[in-house]
Motif scaffolding. Structure first.
Motif, PDB file in Angstrom:
ATOM      1  N   UNK A 113       0.854  -1.189   0.000  1.00 10.20           N
ATOM      2  CA  UNK A 113       0.000   0.000   0.000  1.00 10.20           C
ATOM      3  C   UNK A 113       0.892   1.242   0.000  1.00 10.20           C
ATOM      4  N   UNK A 114       0.491   2.234  -0.785  1.00 10.02           N
ATOM      5  CA  UNK A 114       1.111   3.561  -0.757  1.00 10.02           C
ATOM      6  C   UNK A 114       0.072   4.530  -0.236  1.00 10.02           C
ATOM      7  N   UNK A 115       0.357   5.166   0.886  1.00  4.93           N
ATOM      8  CA  UNK A 115      -0.547   6.181   1.441  1.00  4.93           C
ATOM      9  C   UNK A 115       0.030   7.544   1.113  1.00  4.93           C
ATOM     10  N   UNK A 116      -0.665   8.261   0.229  1.00  2.78           N
ATOM     11  CA  UNK A 116      -0.118   9.465  -0.389  1.00  2.78           C
ATOM     12  C   UNK A 116      -0.954  10.692  -0.056  1.00  2.78           C
ATOM     13  N   UNK A 117      -0.326  11.873   0.102  1.00  2.00           N
ATOM     14  CA  UNK A 117      -1.080  13.119   0.277  1.00  2.00           C
ATOM     15  C   UNK A 117      -1.708  13.601  -1.022  1.00  2.00           C
ATOM     16  N   UNK A 118      -1.387  12.934  -2.138  1.00  2.00           N
ATOM     17  CA  UNK A 118      -1.989  13.231  -3.436  1.00  2.00           C
ATOM     18  C   UNK A 118      -2.907  12.077  -3.782  1.00  2.00           C
ATOM     19  N   UNK A 119      -4.156  12.348  -4.152  1.00  2.00           N
ATOM     20  CA  UNK A 119      -5.106  11.290  -4.453  1.00  2.00           C
ATOM     21  C   UNK A 119      -4.674  10.515  -5.693  1.00  2.00           C
ATOM     22  N   UNK A 120      -4.686   9.185  -5.576  1.00  2.00           N
ATOM     23  CA  UNK A 120      -4.265   8.312  -6.664  1.00  2.00           C
ATOM     24  C   UNK A 120      -5.273   7.186  -6.845  1.00  2.00           C
ATOM     25  N   UNK A 121      -5.194   6.508  -7.985  1.00  2.00           N
ATOM     26  CA  UNK A 121      -5.918   5.266  -8.200  1.00  2.00           C
ATOM     27  C   UNK A 121      -5.167   4.134  -7.520  1.00  2.00           C
ATOM     28  N   UNK A 122      -5.831   2.963  -7.413  1.00  2.00           N
ATOM     29  CA  UNK A 122      -5.107   1.745  -7.054  1.00  2.00           C
ATOM     30  C   UNK A 122      -4.107   1.416  -8.155  1.00  2.00           C
TER      31      UNK A 122
END
Length: 486
Positions: A274-283
């Motif tokens: 899992x990548x938890x990012x401050x920028x919204x991303x897709x799976x």
């Protein structure tokens, strides 16, 4: 957990994680004098707690919405009793680069810029990447919270600047301030038919007392920048929060992610990362394989940005090179880019689907099966290709209400399968500008936001936002022109 296994697991998401880390680091035209490079560090900034709270309430509803002193990740995990979790916390530490001129006698004085020989240097803020690796067993996280302090010390380095005769002309002084961060990790079982756990990771700025009257630039010196987290699991698998299985939908809805959002990372067949990012991303986000290197602006098209970079004047390129080593690397890469690499940036076909050859009947009658398929004179993407399609007057029924140009609707973007940025528009009202039909026969609504101050300009240019009919709610009594008797 075996360190080599962990490194290999994180490597699958490294390119995307690095793009997150340096997003907005430096923007075209890559010069210090450019306005967009004078207000920096927009994503994943965790400022000191008291300083942040003194500036008013923070919107915690979406990732990346505002600067805060903390961020929280919650995700769902299927795991065995012996599951192990490996977390990697990553961020940038601000590093101030100052330029000093050498005076007779050997003393130095600060200057804004200095040219020594063929090299020019400007004072500017750089950043140093930092990361921490932590390993937890699921069993210990279920038993109690784990609180781990993460600290980076400050420091100072000097680099001499010789002139063209190798005599000392000055120096570059790089200064870093200590950054203190803390991670709190915990897990709890979910009330679901299958064995499922909610993993929580809370990251915060752990700086001590900090002057409330300090400027933003001063606060950034002790703040992690572009803070994000990678999590890998052994003997377990993560569930997508964007597209969870039906039995886990309620559990997914209760996950509260603040200023960051977790998505499945690595290849499409992986659920252990899992990548938890401050920028919204897709799976399963990925960097386009055609991209030859990071331009620090993933919202821009590589080809356009590369071509624009080539148009910089020699003076602008000199300033960009003096601004930052990463800017100089971008210039070197773009100027030395082979023609075949540049041509690959023009576009790529990821998949092919057949387009029906009999989309329209011939003028003047029905098709009897004896004549060849009708070929419209206009390309299929132009309205003239099919006279039966009229975006200006067509309508589509949504929840029993005809919606056409001029209708007012409330936006309800899907949680998955759409542009992640559309999530920011949840609940906003918009005006339908056109009802469009694609080659697969699906309807789309072109809309402008009612509270957008640039709505008239976007309407004039034909720049709209697009939603499918199931992503809008017609407002009562707000059908199109025909509905209102116009």
């Amino acid at each position: 957990m075996d360190a080599s296994v962990t490194a290999a697991g994180f490597e699958a998401a490294q390119a995307v994680a690095d793009a997150v880390l340096y997003e907005g680091y430096l923007l075209y035209p890559y010069r210090r004098s450019s306005g967009k490079n004078q207000v920096r560090w927009q994503f994943g900034v965790l400022t000191p707690r008291d300083w942040t709270l003194a500036r008013g309430p923070v919107d915690c509803s979406v990732a990346g919405s505002a600067e805060s002193w903390w961020q929280r990740t919650e995700c769902l995990l299927e795991a065995e009793d012996g599951a192990t979790l490996h977390c990697r916390v990553r961020f940038l530490q601000v590093q101030r680069r100052s330029v000093e001129e050498r005076l007779p006698g050997g003393a130095h004085r600060p200057v804004d810029a200095l040219t020594a020989g063929s090299r020019s240097e400007l004072g500017f803020d750089e950043a140093v990447p930092r990361e921490f690796d932590l390993t937890f067993s699921l069993e210990e996280l279920l038993a109690e919270e784990r609180h781990v302090p993460l600290r980076i010390s400050g420091g100072e380095e000097t680099e001499p600047l010789p002139d063209d005769r190798e005599r000392p002309a000055g120096r570059v002084l790089r200064t870093r301030w200590p950054v203190a961060v803390s991670l709190t990790a915990s897990a709890a079982p979910c009330d679901t038919p299958a064995r499922l756990f909610r993993l929580r990771l809370h990251v915060e700025n752990a700086a001590g007392a900090f002057p409330l009257e300090a400027t933003r630039d001063e606060a950034l010196r002790v703040s992690p920048i572009a803070c994000h987290t990678l999590v890998a699991v052994r003997d377990g698998a993560f569930l997508s929060l964007l597209d969870p299985p039906g039995w886990a939908e309620d559990a997914a809805q209760t996950c509260a992610n603040v200023h960051t959002f977790p998505v499945l990372a690595g290849g499409e067949d992986r659920r252990d990362l899992v990548l938890s990012s401050p920028i919204l991303l897709y799976d399963h986000p990925r960097v386009a394989p055609e991209s030859p290197g990071d331009l620090h602006d993933a919202t821009e098209i590589d080809e356009i940005l590369s071509l624009r970079t080539l148009t910089l004047t020699d003076a602008e390129k000199r300033e960009a090179r003096a601004t930052d080593a990463r800017a100089a690397a971008i210039l070197d890469r773009v100027e030395g880019m082979p023609a075949e690499v540049m041509s690959r940036l023009h576009g790529a076909v990821r998949s092919l689907r057949p387009v029906p050859a009999t989309a329209a009947a011939p003028p003047g009658g029905e098709r009897d099966g004896s004549e060849p398929p009708f070929r419209p004179s206009a390309p299929w993407w132009e309205p003239g290709a099919d006279a039966s399609v009229s975006p200006e007057t067509d309508s589509v029924v949504v929840a029993g209400t005809p919606v056409s140009k001029g209708s007012r609707v409330r936006l309800r973007p899907r949680r998955h399968g759409t542009d992640p940025q559309d999530m920011f528009l949840e609940g906003r009202t918009a005006v339908v500008e056109a009802v469009l039909l694609d080659v697969d026969g699906a309807h789309h609504l072109a809309v402008t936001l009612e509270d957008d101050p640039a709505a008239d300009v976007n309407r004039w240019y034909g720049r709209f936002r697009y939603f499918s009919p199931d992503e809008v709610e017609p407002l009562p009594g707000e059908g199109g022109p025909g509905e209102r008797g116009e």
